[in-house]
Structure formats: C-alpha cells, structure tokens
Design an enzyme around this catalytic site. Structure first.
Site, PDB file in Angstrom:
ATOM      1  N   GLY A  31      50.601 -45.755 -30.751  1.00 23.64           N
ATOM      2  CA  GLY A  31      49.230 -46.041 -30.362  1.00 23.64           C
ATOM      3  C   GLY A  31      48.649 -44.954 -29.489  1.00 23.64           C
ATOM      4  N   GLY A  32      47.393 -45.141 -29.117  1.00 23.38           N
ATOM      5  CA  GLY A  32      46.700 -44.136 -28.331  1.00 23.38           C
ATOM      6  C   GLY A  32      47.292 -43.926 -26.955  1.00 23.38           C
ATOM      7  CD  GLU A  53      60.997 -51.116 -32.442  1.00 21.28           C
ATOM      8  OE1 GLU A  53      61.596 -52.186 -32.268  1.00 21.28           O
ATOM      9  OE2 GLU A  53      59.797 -50.953 -32.156  1.00 21.28           O
TER      10      GLU A  53
END
Length: 445
Positions: free
Chosen positions: A220-221, A243
């Site tokens: 994500g950002g 992960e």
C-alpha cells in the site's frame, strides 16, 4: 524417460487440458501471480458443458474469465482466500465468496482435507534440464495445493522468473498430468504512489526503526512511503522477512539499505512467500541468489519470526475501537481484504526480542456523501470483522502519532487512542469512552 520427451508427451492446448475438469469439481488457481490466465479462459469456454464447478483463488489481479463468461454464476462459483480490488468487485456483486483464513494455516487446510482440490492449475517458469518447473513468484501454500490435487495442469510462461527457495519451490514433470504453454502477461500490481497522508503516517513510525533490523512491510501507499523514507535515510544493513514482497523492497535493495548481513536466520538472504509488484521487481528476482522464497507456514510462523530478534512488522488496518480491537478486512460486513498474515506477524513479532509491530491507518476518511468519519471508533457495531483482538494489538499509528497498547488498562487504551485520533473527533470519543466506563474520572481533557 527423457524429461523433454515427457514434456512433449504431456503438452496440450489449454482447451484440451481443461477437459480433465468434470461436474462438481473444485479447481484451484493458487495465489496472485500463479493465476493460470490461459487455462482460465479455456475453462470458461466450457461454461455450457459443466455444472457446479467451484474455483478457488486469492488476490486476483485480472478479470476472472470463468466469472466474466458466466455472469449469472450458473456453472462456476469463485471463492477467494484473500481479496484484491477485482475480488472485492465480485464479492460486492454477490458473484464470489470469501474464505476466511490465517495465512500460516492456509496450507494445512489443504493437508487436512478442509480445502479439496480435484484439479490444480498454476503458472510456473519454463522447465530446466532436470525436468523441474520453478514456482517463481508464489511459494505460499503451492506445494500443499499440488499435494492435495487429484490432477495437476501447469501453465508454463517464459516471463515467470526462476526463484530459489528454502523449500517447496518447484515441481517435476513426472508429477503433472498436462502442460500448456502460455504467453499471457504475468499478473502485476505496482505499488501505488505514496500520498502526503501516507508520508505523515510513515513519519510517525520511522523513529522506531534502527540499523540491522529485519523488516516486514505490507502493501500500500503507507508502506511505500516508509520505504522511501528508509531509502533516503542513513539506516543500513537491514534484513527482509516478508509475507508479500512488493516494490517497496525493490527500492530498499536498489538503495543498498537491505543487505541481510545482520539477520540471525538465513543470514545474507532475504525471504518472502509471495511476490506481487512490477515487471522490474520480477526481473530483479530472476535467479537472484540473495533472495529465497519460502512456504507461508514457515514465513508466517511465530516460531520463525521469534528467531529474528530485532524484527519490525508494519501493516495497514481500516479501523480501531477504543478497546483496541482492530479491523483490517471489512467495512461493516463488506469484505475488503482478509485476515491474511496480520495476526501471524503481530503474534510472532511480540515473541521476538526487541520486536515491534505497527498497525497503521489514517485517522479519518470521507464517506460517499463527503462527510468526515473517524477511523477510531467508540466500539464496533456494524458487523466489522475483528482481525486482531485487543489482547494482541501492538502499536497503532496514525498521522498524529504511534501508541503501544500492550499491557494497558481499558482507560489507558482509550486515552492513548484518542490522542492519535483526528482532533475533530476527540471530544466525541471522550464522551463515548465516559459512557462506556473506560475513561478515568480524574483524567484531564
């Protein structure tokens, strides 16, 4: 038998290969970049021939043709372990269904017969001289899927990188039923650019980072923003145990920040279980001896993470209530992602010496009507899925700070969380905490 002759003997067109599927079968597409695009199209072409076929996937990065070609779900039912934006669209339409799971346990669902597989279809790298096909970008629970399958079809794609693994990183030609060749593009999901808000949240976490730590970043950002901060910093000799490997890590490798020299486990090697990112990232991984893939049961196991000592885990969440319960996968009953590995890493990081886990989110959002809403709630009431229970919630970070909830009483939790809430909502949260009897009477406002 010569492996090349065996390959030719098992080589089929996608349309021929999917004839192995019969009514009532469970077909497994594995995870992320292992999605078998050519076989998916061919199977969709059998829509009018088959009945009640279940297809299982995870983090789908392209339109699923068994759904696109079967808009009323008369033949195919799609089931997802973990959701991408495309999966969310199908779930919102009532055309797909979520399968809750912990990533560290996902392989065991196959091993114990909870997730049956009649036909496994996965994308792999081209065969080597010994007859082996690298799993490439997806280790995850690939081996467990294949072990559970009655039939195996490989979709061979020359663009799938060869990735070396700790374990369970390839399959031999003798263990498959059919092979098809494909030039479909490998699924890609380059990280979105970090927003100014992402950068503010990342800046609250950055002071906790230090030389020699081993790092797990989500997607994500905000993780990308943190990666940019690290790349521009004086930090050095970081390790990777992830992960999911994304483009954020590529920047850290390219800037020389990740060397894996200080890792107490797999020293000198970065470790991941699933990779999802850009074509540049995939090219970086091809035959890279400094990076290993590993099964999810190993990467996400608390016992593995515990051995990494200075471990920092950073993941995103959606909302937190004043008791410290964390929702990272739904808005009300609307499924957004999945539990995935968040609870795995929260658990393992706490066990690691000097480990710190962070769950990050913006303090507020604007709803469809443009009304501002707090992401720190008095309590969850609308069916939101609790991903991390309050008994395990570690640091929570917003653009207003990071607070550690471990060991805190309910009034301390409420006070800490309100301190990092958006200022516009703090008075209302204090009133709610008073009503819920988790606000200390003597506390100053």
């Amino acid at each position: 038998m010569d492996v090349y002759r065996e390959y030719q003997a098992k080589l089929r067109s996608p349309e021929q290969a999917v004839q192995i599927v019969k009514d009532g079968d469970w077909v497994d597409y594995s995870h992320c970049c292992s999605f078998p695009a050519a076989l998916d199209k061919a199977l969709a072409g059998r829509r009018d021939e088959l009945k009640n076929v279940n297809v299982r996937g995870s983090v789908t990065c392209r339109p699923v043709q068994v759904l696109e070609q079967d808009p009323d779900n008369e033949t195919f039912t799609y089931n997802v372990w973990h959701c991408s934006a495309i999966d969310r669209k199908y779930l919102d339409q009532g055309r797909a269904y979520h399968q809750p799971m912990l990533f560290r346990n996902c392989g065991s669902y196959y091993e114990r017969g909870f997730a049956p597989v009649d036909v496994a279809m996965i994308t792999v790298a081209p065969m080597d001289r010994q007859g082996n096909f690298s799993f490439g970008l997806t280790n995850c629970c690939q081996q467990e899927v294949l072990d559970a399958a009655d039939h195996i079809i490989l979709e061979v794609n020359r663009d799938m990188p060869v990735v070396y693994g700790v374990a369970n990183d390839h399959i031999h030609i003798s263990d498959v039923d059919w092979v098809v060749e494909s030039d479909e593009p490998i699924s890609a999901a380059p990280g979105r650019p970090a927003s100014e808000l992402d950068k503010k949240i990342a800046a609250q976490i950055f002071p906790y980072l230090h030389d020699g730590m081993t790092l797990q970043l989500g997607i994500g950002g905000m993780p990308n923003a943190l990666g940019e901060l690290i790349a521009e910093s004086d930090l050095k000799d970081l390790g990777m145990h992830a992960e999911i490997m994304s483009d954020g890590y590529l920047k850290l490798y390219q800037s020389g920040k990740i060397t894996n020299k200080k890792k107490p486990l797999q020293r000198g090697k970065g470790v991941f279980s699933v990779c999802l990112g850009s074509k540049e990232l995939y090219e970086f991984l091809h035959c890279n001896q400094g990076i290993l893939s590993a099964p999810m049961y190993y990467v996400n196991a608390a016992e593995t993470i515990r051995q990494l000592d200075d471990f920092i885990s950073i993941n995103s969440c959606i909302a937190v209530d004043l008791y410290g319960q964390v929702c990272a996968e739904s808005v009300g009953t609307r499924q957004i992602s999945g539990t995935g590995g968040q609870l795995d890493f929260v658990t393992g990081t706490y066990m690691a010496s000097h480990g710190k886990a962070f769950l990050a989110m913006p303090s507020m959002y604007f709803d469809a009507y443009g009304v501002g809403r707090s992401n720190i709630l008095p309590k969850f009431t609308d069916g939101d899925i609790i991903t991390t229970p309050r008994t395990q919630t570690p640091y929570v970070a917003t653009e207003y700070g990071a607070v550690n909830l471990s060991g805190l009483a309910t009034w301390q939790r409420a006070e800490a969380l309100i301190s990092i809430a958006h200022p516009d909502f703090r008075d209302a949260l204090i009133k709610a905490a008073e009503k819920q009897r988790i606000w200390r009477r003597s506390n100053k406002r």
